[in-house]
Write a protein that holds these residues in place. Structure first.
Motif, PDB file in Angstrom:
ATOM      1  N   SER A  33      35.469  31.318  43.950  1.00  0.00           N
ATOM      2  CA  SER A  33      36.318  31.380  45.133  1.00  0.00           C
ATOM      3  C   SER A  33      35.484  30.798  46.266  1.00  0.00           C
ATOM      4  O   SER A  33      34.379  31.275  46.537  1.00  0.00           O
ATOM      5  CB  SER A  33      36.683  32.838  45.456  1.00  0.00           C
ATOM      6  OG  SER A  33      37.517  33.381  44.466  1.00  0.00           O
ATOM      7  N   ARG A  40      39.015  29.271  51.218  1.00  0.00           N
ATOM      8  CA  ARG A  40      39.881  30.329  50.704  1.00  0.00           C
ATOM      9  C   ARG A  40      40.716  29.873  49.502  1.00  0.00           C
ATOM     10  O   ARG A  40      41.887  30.234  49.396  1.00  0.00           O
ATOM     11  CB  ARG A  40      40.824  30.860  51.784  1.00  0.00           C
ATOM     12  CG  ARG A  40      40.156  31.494  52.955  1.00  0.00           C
ATOM     13  CD  ARG A  40      39.618  32.832  52.574  1.00  0.00           C
ATOM     14  NE  ARG A  40      40.635  33.850  52.611  1.00  0.00           N
ATOM     15  CZ  ARG A  40      40.920  34.592  53.671  1.00  0.00           C
ATOM     16  NH1 ARG A  40      40.242  34.426  54.785  1.00  0.00           N
ATOM     17  NH2 ARG A  40      41.863  35.512  53.605  1.00  0.00           N
ATOM     18  N   HIS A  41      40.125  29.057  48.637  1.00  0.00           N
ATOM     19  CA  HIS A  41      40.849  28.667  47.432  1.00  0.00           C
ATOM     20  C   HIS A  41      39.993  28.949  46.207  1.00  0.00           C
ATOM     21  O   HIS A  41      38.768  28.953  46.279  1.00  0.00           O
ATOM     22  CB  HIS A  41      41.179  27.172  47.472  1.00  0.00           C
ATOM     23  CG  HIS A  41      42.124  26.814  48.573  1.00  0.00           C
ATOM     24  ND1 HIS A  41      41.955  25.720  49.384  1.00  0.00           N
ATOM     25  CD2 HIS A  41      43.260  27.409  49.011  1.00  0.00           C
ATOM     26  CE1 HIS A  41      42.940  25.659  50.262  1.00  0.00           C
ATOM     27  NE2 HIS A  41      43.736  26.670  50.053  1.00  0.00           N
ATOM     28  N   ASP A  42      40.651  29.182  45.072  1.00  0.00           N
ATOM     29  CA  ASP A  42      39.949  29.431  43.817  1.00  0.00           C
ATOM     30  C   ASP A  42      39.916  28.161  42.975  1.00  0.00           C
ATOM     31  O   ASP A  42      40.958  27.581  42.693  1.00  0.00           O
ATOM     32  CB  ASP A  42      40.676  30.525  43.011  1.00  0.00           C
ATOM     33  CG  ASP A  42      40.395  31.918  43.558  1.00  0.00           C
ATOM     34  OD1 ASP A  42      40.953  32.886  43.011  1.00  0.00           O
ATOM     35  OD2 ASP A  42      39.617  32.044  44.524  1.00  0.00           O
ATOM     36  N   TYR A  46      43.847  34.052  45.959  1.00  0.00           N
ATOM     37  CA  TYR A  46      42.395  34.012  46.153  1.00  0.00           C
ATOM     38  C   TYR A  46      41.710  35.174  45.465  1.00  0.00           C
ATOM     39  O   TYR A  46      42.349  36.163  45.086  1.00  0.00           O
ATOM     40  CB  TYR A  46      42.099  34.029  47.665  1.00  0.00           C
ATOM     41  CG  TYR A  46      40.670  33.724  48.028  1.00  0.00           C
ATOM     42  CD1 TYR A  46      39.870  34.686  48.651  1.00  0.00           C
ATOM     43  CD2 TYR A  46      40.108  32.477  47.743  1.00  0.00           C
ATOM     44  CE1 TYR A  46      38.554  34.413  48.984  1.00  0.00           C
ATOM     45  CE2 TYR A  46      38.792  32.195  48.077  1.00  0.00           C
ATOM     46  CZ  TYR A  46      38.027  33.156  48.699  1.00  0.00           C
ATOM     47  OH  TYR A  46      36.719  32.871  49.027  1.00  0.00           O
TER      48      TYR A  46
END
Lengths: 181, 512
Positions: free
Chosen positions: B206, B211-213, B248
């Motif tokens: 992450s 804020r992205h996986d 997330y």
């Protein structure tokens, strides 16, 4: 090593010379604190506001980025609280129902800013997970925007100036906290 | 998350005091079927100096004898991130209600060279060929995201490996790192320690910065505890994402009950915090998803809602071969449209695809496009969910095809929030990404609609988009579903089945 020593000597000599001719400039030379404020504020969307807000607090000299974020948040809280008081005072004397509705909405938004956004931002910075601080400060800017939008069809926006400061200062705090990521 | 003595457990980050982030402790819920949950008391509170400022993410490892150990990150009174050990107070309690913290915590502190705020979220451990347990913990050095590796035999004493599991410059802090094997051939999940031929390993991180996986598929070297991606150009943090929407801090666990790897993800809010405070809650967990290696593309993972979600299906209605002409909207007559499971397949006229002129301007991106209102030759077309009858509010979930000057077709899968609500304080972005479509495949979408949550799966879960929308009119009885085709040179035929979904009642813990 040698270079550092000679540079330091040069720096000292420079300082001495300046002290005799321009005392004000000598003060500027001293502050890594002042430089920290300037360099940090350069990375925010409202440089002048950032510098004046941070420098008005004596803690800003010698503060690191996290410290500056805290100072910014404190200033924001003071400004937002004062604006909320303004809104409450205006609500007491407002007669027009549309004006009252816009003011009441702003009171809600400012409540969120003072009770939630700013404390979340401060907590995130102190506890070491700054992205939530960016979120909190960004949300504060959005709440101020929402307040302004409520007055779009109103003839006057009585808290225009203080709302703008809250919005811009929120954006500044968000940018400073972003640097901690 | 874990499965133990007949129950699925979820431990989650929770703020008992407010609907905003803060005072994070461990909430706990259990379920027999991943759908119907029972809330239990808080598993762990912030009551020690080493987790006073936050009981953060952790992972469970089930040992050889079936016992559970939990490693988690605590933020100390000084705000330093450390790893702590905890275990069930009573291993015979299937509900695992009470937890005990190891009296001599922390078991790991930031090593030299690692910042006090850059050391968190230990993974589930896996066995090395030497029989030791190995974990990885995300961190960063300057702007390079990294995964540190530690070996242990007792979860109390650790030796840090000299090398990193992996690192990718420019990606920033890696939070919630996950590391797990997938089978290249079988349709079941793999226990976390499995290695060998026919097995690939996934590294997921992450990214704190955006804020992205992100995930990447590659090869694990057990001897030196390193991993390299199959395709460095889509390495961790610069390539594929689990989900192109608001999703997330996801993590998987091996479900030994049904031999599958299950993915949990946090779906935040995209409304204002003022609204969250007013409504009194914020954030949801996605419907759990199974994860499989996509054998057909070899480059992607497939996510799909767990099969238990089917148990919530009530009335279903089928629509066969509905022709949607270019530039039209077709209403679908179903009763209520706020809780739905939609499975749709789209057939497009291959002649139209051949006739379409390719353009050298192959720079389409869902997020910078004009959304579903921007008409192209070969798109957009798909579904409008949470729409009112006048379409004053609508959330399109759709495909958009482009043809390059070389004749190659690309398909994008998007979710357009720009007209999802009349409210002005909600996110109006357009989410989405390229989705691989192989020759002979029809375009398919599955959508789970749940009032303000939309989970969309393109091409069997190759590309997934989760979004939060907050309509003011398209709610309850006024919400509708439509098919739409806003392309200029393409007619589309859709076949779909739509089920009303029951509510899964979540029980509070009795006597609390």
């Amino acid at each position: 090593m040698n270079n550092t020593i000679s540079l330091t000597l040069l720096h000292l000599a420079f300082c001495f010379t300046l002290v005799s001719f321009t005392p004000i400039s000598a003060l500027e030379l001293h502050g890594t604190g002042a430089n920290m404020v300037e360099t940090t504020c350069q990375k925010t969307p409202f440089y002048n506001l950032c510098v004046s807000a941070l420098k008005s607090d004596p803690r800003s000299s010698g503060a690191d980025v996290a410290g500056l974020a805290q100072i910014g948040a404190d200033k924001l809280k003071a400004k937002a609280t004062a604006t909320l008081r303004q809104i409450t005072a205006l609500l007491k004397v407002a007669k027009d129902p549309k004006l009252k509705m816009a003011l009441r909405d702003c009171a809600d938004y400012y409540n969120a800013i003072v009770k939630y956004d700013i404390p979340v931002a401060v907590e995130a910075v102190t506890k070491g997970d700054p992205k939530f601080g960016v979120e909190g400060a960004t949300d504060a800017a959005n709440e101020a925007d929402a307040c302004a939008r409520g007055f779009k069809n109103q003839p006057k926006f009585p808290i225009y100036a203080s709302n703008k400061v809250v919005h811009d200062l929120s954006a500044v705090v968000a940018s400073i906290v972003q640097l901690l990521l | 998350p874990l499965f133990y003595k007949g129950w699925y457990h979820l431990f989650y980050q929770y703020n008992p005091d407010a609907a905003v982030w803060g005072h994070i402790v461990w909430g706990h819920a259990v379920s027999k079927d991943l759908i119907h949950w029972l809330h239990l008391p808080l598993a762990m509170a912030a009551d020690q100096w080493y987790d006073k400022n936050g009981v953060w993410t952790g992972s469970a490892t089930i040992l050889h004898d079936g016992k559970i150990v939990m490693l988690y990150t605590g933020s100390t009174t000084e705000g330093v991130q450390v790893q702590n050990l905890a275990y069930p107070a009573d291993q015979y309690d299937p509900l695992l209600v009470h937890w005990v913290k190891y009296p001599r915590n922390p078991v790991l502190v930031p090593p030299p060279g690692i910042g006090p705020n850059d050391f968190r979220d230990p993974t589930t451990a896996w066995l090395t060929s030497e029989g030791k347990w190995r974990i990885t913990i995300g961190s960063k050095i300057n702007k390079t995201g990294i995964a540190l590796v530690y070996d242990t035999t007792d979860f109390i004493n650790y030796e840090m490996l000299d090398g990193l599991l992996h690192a990718v410059p420019g990606t920033g802090m890696w939070e919630c790192v996950d590391f797990f094997p997938v089978s290249e051939t079988e349709n079941n999940g793999l226990e976390t320690s499995i290695n060998g031929p026919g097995v690939k390993h996934v590294v997921k991180a992450s990214l704190d910065d955006d804020r992205h996986d992100y995930y990447a598929i590659g090869t694990y070297n057990d001897r030196n505890g390193t991993w390299i991606p199959d395709r460095p150009n889509i390495d961790v943090g610069i390539g594929l994402r689990y989900d192109y929407g608001i999703y997330y801090a996801a993590k998987t666990f091996y479900d030994q009950n049904k031999k599958r790897r299950v993915l949990w993800g946090w779906i935040g809010e995209s409304d204002s915090e003022a609204a969250d405070v007013k409504k009194g809650w914020a954030s949801v967990q996605s419907i759990p998803r199974t994860i499989l290696f996509d054998k057909k593309t070899g480059t992607h993972l497939l996510q799909w809602p767990v099969e238990e979600i089917d148990s919530l299906r009530l009335k279903g209605k089928e629509f066969n071969q509905v022709r949607i002409q270019a530039g039209s909207v077709v209403p679908l007559d179903i009763d209520s449209a706020t809780q739905l499971d939609i499975i749709a397949e789209f057939k497009i006229d291959s002649d139209a695809l051949k006739k379409a002129t390719g353009s050298s301007d192959a720079s389409f991106d869902c997020s910078t496009s004009g959304g579903a209102a921007e008409r192209g030759a070969l798109g957009p077309f798909g579904l409008l969910v949470l729409a009112d009858s006048r379409l004053s509010e609508q959330t399109p979930v759709y495909f958009y095809m482009t043809k390059g000057s070389d004749g190659n077709l690309k398909t994008f899968f998007c979710n357009d929030q720009s007209r999802s609500s009349k409210a002005s304080d909600v996110n109006k972005h357009i989410y989405g990404s390229l989705v691989p479509v192989l020759r002979g495949e029809n375009l398919s979408i599955r959508i789970l609609v749940d009032h303000s949550i939309i989970e969309s799966f393109g091409q069997g879960g190759r590309t997934v988009i989760t979004s939060r929308v907050y309509p003011t009119k398209a709610i309850y009885g006024a919400a509708k579903v439509f098919l739409f085709n806003n392309a200029t040179e393409l007619n589309v035929t859709a076949s779909l089945k739509i089920w009303q979904m029951n509510s899964a009642f979540i029980q509070p813990y009795p006597n609390l």
